[in-house]
Scaffold this motif. Structure first.
Motif, PDB file in Angstrom:
ATOM      1  N   SER A  66      42.607  27.562  52.923  1.00  0.00           N
ATOM      2  CA  SER A  66      42.088  28.618  52.035  1.00  0.00           C
ATOM      3  C   SER A  66      41.177  30.013  52.859  1.00  0.00           C
ATOM      4  O   SER A  66      40.167  30.008  52.549  1.00  0.00           O
ATOM      5  N   THR A  67      41.913  30.603  53.419  1.00  0.00           N
ATOM      6  CA  THR A  67      41.364  31.385  54.279  1.00  0.00           C
ATOM      7  C   THR A  67      42.052  32.846  54.071  1.00  0.00           C
ATOM      8  O   THR A  67      43.017  32.657  53.514  1.00  0.00           O
ATOM      9  N   ILE A  68      41.436  33.811  54.206  1.00  0.00           N
ATOM     10  CA  ILE A  68      41.770  35.228  53.783  1.00  0.00           C
ATOM     11  C   ILE A  68      42.143  35.877  55.219  1.00  0.00           C
ATOM     12  O   ILE A  68      41.085  36.304  55.984  1.00  0.00           O
ATOM     13  N   ASP A  69      43.369  36.050  55.379  1.00  0.00           N
ATOM     14  CA  ASP A  69      43.586  36.698  56.651  1.00  0.00           C
ATOM     15  C   ASP A  69      44.565  38.165  56.392  1.00  0.00           C
ATOM     16  O   ASP A  69      45.179  38.432  57.624  1.00  0.00           O
ATOM     17  N   ALA A  70      44.698  38.278  55.245  1.00  0.00           N
ATOM     18  CA  ALA A  70      45.686  39.613  55.038  1.00  0.00           C
ATOM     19  C   ALA A  70      45.739  40.213  53.576  1.00  0.00           C
ATOM     20  O   ALA A  70      45.062  39.365  52.769  1.00  0.00           O
ATOM     21  N   ILE A  71      45.711  41.337  53.414  1.00  0.00           N
ATOM     22  CA  ILE A  71      46.040  41.911  52.320  1.00  0.00           C
ATOM     23  C   ILE A  71      47.220  42.718  52.199  1.00  0.00           C
ATOM     24  O   ILE A  71      47.756  43.196  53.185  1.00  0.00           O
ATOM     25  N   MET A  72      47.556  42.984  50.944  1.00  0.00           N
ATOM     26  CA  MET A  72      48.741  43.947  50.763  1.00  0.00           C
ATOM     27  C   MET A  72      48.055  45.333  50.038  1.00  0.00           C
ATOM     28  O   MET A  72      47.324  45.093  49.009  1.00  0.00           O
ATOM     29  N   CYS A  73      48.323  46.485  50.619  1.00  0.00           N
ATOM     30  CA  CYS A  73      48.214  47.680  49.927  1.00  0.00           C
ATOM     31  C   CYS A  73      49.277  48.151  49.400  1.00  0.00           C
ATOM     32  O   CYS A  73      50.409  48.323  50.013  1.00  0.00           O
ATOM     33  N   ILE A  74      49.247  48.600  48.133  1.00  0.00           N
ATOM     34  CA  ILE A  74      50.446  48.653  47.116  1.00  0.00           C
ATOM     35  C   ILE A  74      50.385  50.185  46.509  1.00  0.00           C
ATOM     36  O   ILE A  74      49.299  50.550  46.287  1.00  0.00           O
ATOM     37  N   VAL A  75      51.415  50.726  46.558  1.00  0.00           N
ATOM     38  CA  VAL A  75      51.604  52.148  45.866  1.00  0.00           C
ATOM     39  C   VAL A  75      52.905  51.924  44.889  1.00  0.00           C
ATOM     40  O   VAL A  75      53.937  51.523  45.398  1.00  0.00           O
ATOM     41  N   ASP A  76      52.621  52.283  43.872  1.00  0.00           N
ATOM     42  CA  ASP A  76      53.284  52.149  42.567  1.00  0.00           C
ATOM     43  C   ASP A  76      53.705  53.607  42.077  1.00  0.00           C
ATOM     44  O   ASP A  76      53.120  54.200  41.500  1.00  0.00           O
ATOM     45  N   LEU A  77      54.986  54.056  42.356  1.00  0.00           N
ATOM     46  CA  LEU A  77      55.320  55.313  41.876  1.00  0.00           C
ATOM     47  C   LEU A  77      55.576  55.414  40.407  1.00  0.00           C
ATOM     48  O   LEU A  77      55.420  56.379  39.925  1.00  0.00           O
ATOM     49  N   MET A  78      56.057  54.395  39.795  1.00  0.00           N
ATOM     50  CA  MET A  78      56.111  54.271  38.315  1.00  0.00           C
ATOM     51  C   MET A  78      54.791  54.540  37.690  1.00  0.00           C
ATOM     52  O   MET A  78      54.602  55.362  36.629  1.00  0.00           O
ATOM     53  N   GLU A  79      53.744  53.797  37.808  1.00  0.00           N
ATOM     54  CA  GLU A  79      52.343  53.797  37.357  1.00  0.00           C
ATOM     55  C   GLU A  79      51.578  54.832  37.759  1.00  0.00           C
ATOM     56  O   GLU A  79      50.433  55.038  37.388  1.00  0.00           O
ATOM     57  N   LYS A  80      52.073  55.427  39.232  1.00  0.00           N
ATOM     58  CA  LYS A  80      51.214  56.414  39.856  1.00  0.00           C
ATOM     59  C   LYS A  80      49.738  55.879  40.272  1.00  0.00           C
ATOM     60  O   LYS A  80      48.929  56.572  39.855  1.00  0.00           O
ATOM     61  N   ASP A  81      49.869  54.832  40.810  1.00  0.00           N
ATOM     62  CA  ASP A  81      48.450  54.190  41.252  1.00  0.00           C
ATOM     63  C   ASP A  81      48.776  53.342  42.318  1.00  0.00           C
ATOM     64  O   ASP A  81      49.932  53.300  43.014  1.00  0.00           O
ATOM     65  N   SER A  82      47.499  52.832  43.021  1.00  0.00           N
ATOM     66  CA  SER A  82      47.559  52.024  44.243  1.00  0.00           C
ATOM     67  C   SER A  82      46.537  50.690  44.045  1.00  0.00           C
ATOM     68  O   SER A  82      45.679  51.221  43.374  1.00  0.00           O
ATOM     69  N   GLU A  83      46.662  49.988  44.902  1.00  0.00           N
ATOM     70  CA  GLU A  83      45.611  48.915  44.799  1.00  0.00           C
ATOM     71  C   GLU A  83      45.773  48.044  45.895  1.00  0.00           C
ATOM     72  O   GLU A  83      47.002  48.138  46.716  1.00  0.00           O
ATOM     73  N   ILE A  84      44.925  47.019  46.072  1.00  0.00           N
ATOM     74  CA  ILE A  84      45.296  45.966  47.060  1.00  0.00           C
ATOM     75  C   ILE A  84      45.310  44.665  46.465  1.00  0.00           C
ATOM     76  O   ILE A  84      44.833  44.457  45.333  1.00  0.00           O
ATOM     77  N   LYS A  85      45.916  43.698  47.180  1.00  0.00           N
ATOM     78  CA  LYS A  85      46.157  42.427  46.529  1.00  0.00           C
ATOM     79  C   LYS A  85      45.756  41.430  47.924  1.00  0.00           C
ATOM     80  O   LYS A  85      45.978  41.612  48.939  1.00  0.00           O
ATOM     81  N   ILE A  86      44.689  40.726  47.618  1.00  0.00           N
ATOM     82  CA  ILE A  86      44.238  39.697  48.638  1.00  0.00           C
ATOM     83  C   ILE A  86      45.121  38.318  48.541  1.00  0.00           C
ATOM     84  O   ILE A  86      45.423  37.825  47.815  1.00  0.00           O
ATOM     85  N   LEU A  87      45.423  38.059  50.101  1.00  0.00           N
ATOM     86  CA  LEU A  87      46.149  36.841  50.409  1.00  0.00           C
ATOM     87  C   LEU A  87      45.201  35.722  50.782  1.00  0.00           C
ATOM     88  O   LEU A  87      44.589  35.978  51.661  1.00  0.00           O
ATOM     89  N   ILE A  88      45.514  34.603  50.000  1.00  0.00           N
ATOM     90  CA  ILE A  88      44.404  33.665  50.492  1.00  0.00           C
ATOM     91  C   ILE A  88      45.267  32.296  50.782  1.00  0.00           C
ATOM     92  O   ILE A  88      45.986  31.839  49.980  1.00  0.00           O
ATOM     93  N   GLY A  89      45.047  31.827  51.935  1.00  0.00           N
ATOM     94  CA  GLY A  89      45.769  30.642  52.285  1.00  0.00           C
ATOM     95  C   GLY A  89      47.194  30.711  52.279  1.00  0.00           C
ATOM     96  O   GLY A  89      48.015  29.782  52.239  1.00  0.00           O
TER      97      GLY A  89
END
Length: 115
Positions: A66-89
């Motif tokens: 259960s460590t955090i060693d990565a994130i995904m940065c996302i761009v959604d062209l349909m929703e016209k937004d962006s966000e991060i998603k945290i990868l755990i373990g």
């Protein structure tokens, strides 16, 4: 610049460590709107947090330590937004699955950022 990166990851650690992880889409389940999409890694959110879409901060929870060693940065062209998603373990294989998941269509693109 490494000091800036270190502070970012410490903040992510603190956020996750002080939040309850809710897995609302376990590995092997179908997406509620898109039944052809099956989650290959547990997916959920951090309770009592908020992201750009107004919902909790998204997390992918893998089968590793259960460590955090990565994130995904996302761009959604349909929703016209962006966000991060945290990868755990997430194992390396699970990171690849998450990356591929967010790059399947021409409308959603993501980059994997490692700690």
């Amino acid at each position: 610049m490494d000091g800036f990166n270190e502070d970012f990851w410490k903040a992510i650690d603190e956020l996750v460590n002080n939040s309850e992880i809710i897995i609302d889409r376990p590995k092997g389940t179908e997406h509620p709107k898109y039944p052809d999409f099956v989650y290959r890694v547990d997916y959920g959110y951090l309770k009592n947090t908020s992201s750009m879409d107004g919902a909790g901060i998204d997390v992918w929870v893998g089968s590793g330590e259960s460590t955090i060693d990565a994130i995904m940065c996302i761009v959604d062209l349909m929703e016209k937004d962006s966000e991060i998603k945290i990868l755990i373990g997430c194992t390396e294989e699970e990171k690849t699955i998450v990356y591929e998941t967010h790059n399947k269509t021409p409308f959603i693109k993501g980059i994997l950022i490692r700690r």
